[in-house]
Design a protein around this motif. Structure first.
Motif, PDB file in Angstrom:
ATOM      1  N   LYS A  26      -7.585  -0.110  -1.868  1.00  0.00           N
ATOM      2  CA  LYS A  26      -7.095   0.925  -0.955  1.00  0.00           C
ATOM      3  C   LYS A  26      -6.826   0.337   0.428  1.00  0.00           C
ATOM      4  N   ALA A  27      -7.753  -0.459   0.929  1.00  0.00           N
ATOM      5  CA  ALA A  27      -7.584  -1.084   2.250  1.00  0.00           C
ATOM      6  C   ALA A  27      -6.378  -2.018   2.270  1.00  0.00           C
ATOM      7  N   ALA A  28      -6.204  -2.808   1.211  1.00  0.00           N
ATOM      8  CA  ALA A  28      -5.075  -3.743   1.140  1.00  0.00           C
ATOM      9  C   ALA A  28      -3.751  -2.992   1.066  1.00  0.00           C
ATOM     10  N   LEU A  29      -3.720  -1.899   0.314  1.00  0.00           N
ATOM     11  CA  LEU A  29      -2.487  -1.118   0.199  1.00  0.00           C
ATOM     12  C   LEU A  29      -2.126  -0.479   1.533  1.00  0.00           C
ATOM     13  N   LEU A  30      -3.095   0.096   2.212  1.00  0.00           N
ATOM     14  CA  LEU A  30      -2.845   0.706   3.519  1.00  0.00           C
ATOM     15  C   LEU A  30      -2.403  -0.351   4.530  1.00  0.00           C
ATOM     16  N   LYS A  31      -3.034  -1.527   4.476  1.00  0.00           N
ATOM     17  CA  LYS A  31      -2.672  -2.624   5.386  1.00  0.00           C
ATOM     18  C   LYS A  31      -1.227  -3.073   5.172  1.00  0.00           C
ATOM     19  N   SER A  32      -0.738  -2.970   3.923  1.00  0.00           N
ATOM     20  CA  SER A  32       0.635  -3.378   3.634  1.00  0.00           C
ATOM     21  C   SER A  32       1.655  -2.301   4.027  1.00  0.00           C
ATOM     22  N   GLY A  33       1.168  -1.163   4.551  1.00  0.00           N
ATOM     23  CA  GLY A  33       2.069  -0.116   5.015  1.00  0.00           C
ATOM     24  C   GLY A  33       2.370   0.953   3.988  1.00  0.00           C
ATOM     25  N   GLU A  34       1.693   0.897   2.859  1.00  0.00           N
ATOM     26  CA  GLU A  34       1.892   1.882   1.796  1.00  0.00           C
ATOM     27  C   GLU A  34       0.817   2.964   1.872  1.00  0.00           C
TER      28      GLU A  34
END
Length: 161
Positions: A26-34
């Motif tokens: 979840k953190a990685a996805l949010l960090k990628s702008g998604e």
């Protein structure tokens, strides 16, 4: 047989599992702008629970059963593409299937050992091999955007049975 990561690279990875893996994804996805939507969470949970590479159709079936409604494979393909581009999952090209990335905060090229008997995949992170492949491409006036190397054979479990 689940995804196994062999540590040939000079740095250590944090291997996430369970709810920790879900939070890291979840953190990685949010960090990628998604966005982390309910549907994306369901697809990720389904992918994370499988023990070998899964197709979009496999994932759609799992999500459909868990949610009690039909989920289209096309929707799952779009989500899996986002997961791959955001480093949450890897695509096993020869199987047209996906595996979860247990360390989504660390990017590596995809180096897979694929067992032809059980379908399991061992994911290797080896920066020396990746660097060699990129340098070889550059020597041939080719800019490599990503490397995917798959070696097919039999895993130790299948060899011993």
């Amino acid at each position: 047989m689940g995804e196994t990561t062999l540590q040939a690279a000079p740095h250590a990875h944090i291997q996430h599992s369970g709810s920790d893996l879900l939070e890291a994804a979840k953190a990685a996805l949010l960090k990628s702008g998604e966005q982390w939507t309910a549907m994306r969470a369901s697809v990720y949970k389904a992918l994370a629970q499988t023990n070998k590479p899964s197709s979009a159709y496999d994932i759609a079936d799992i999500v459909s059963q868990s949610e009690g409604r039909r989920v289209a494979a096309n929707s799952v393909y779009r989500i899996l593409d986002i997961f791959v581009s955001s480093n949450l999952a890897h695509r096993v090209e020869s199987a047209n299937a996906y595996i979860v990335n247990a360390h989504p905060e660390c990017r590596h090229d995809c180096l897979f050992l694929v067992c032809d008997q059980c379908g399991g995949v061992i994911h290797i992170d080896d920066d020396k091999i990746s660097r060699f492949l990129k340098e070889s491409a550059e020597k041939n006036d080719f800019v490599a955007e990503r490397s995917v190397l798959e070696i097919r054979g039999k895993c130790s479990h299948c060899l011993s049975h």
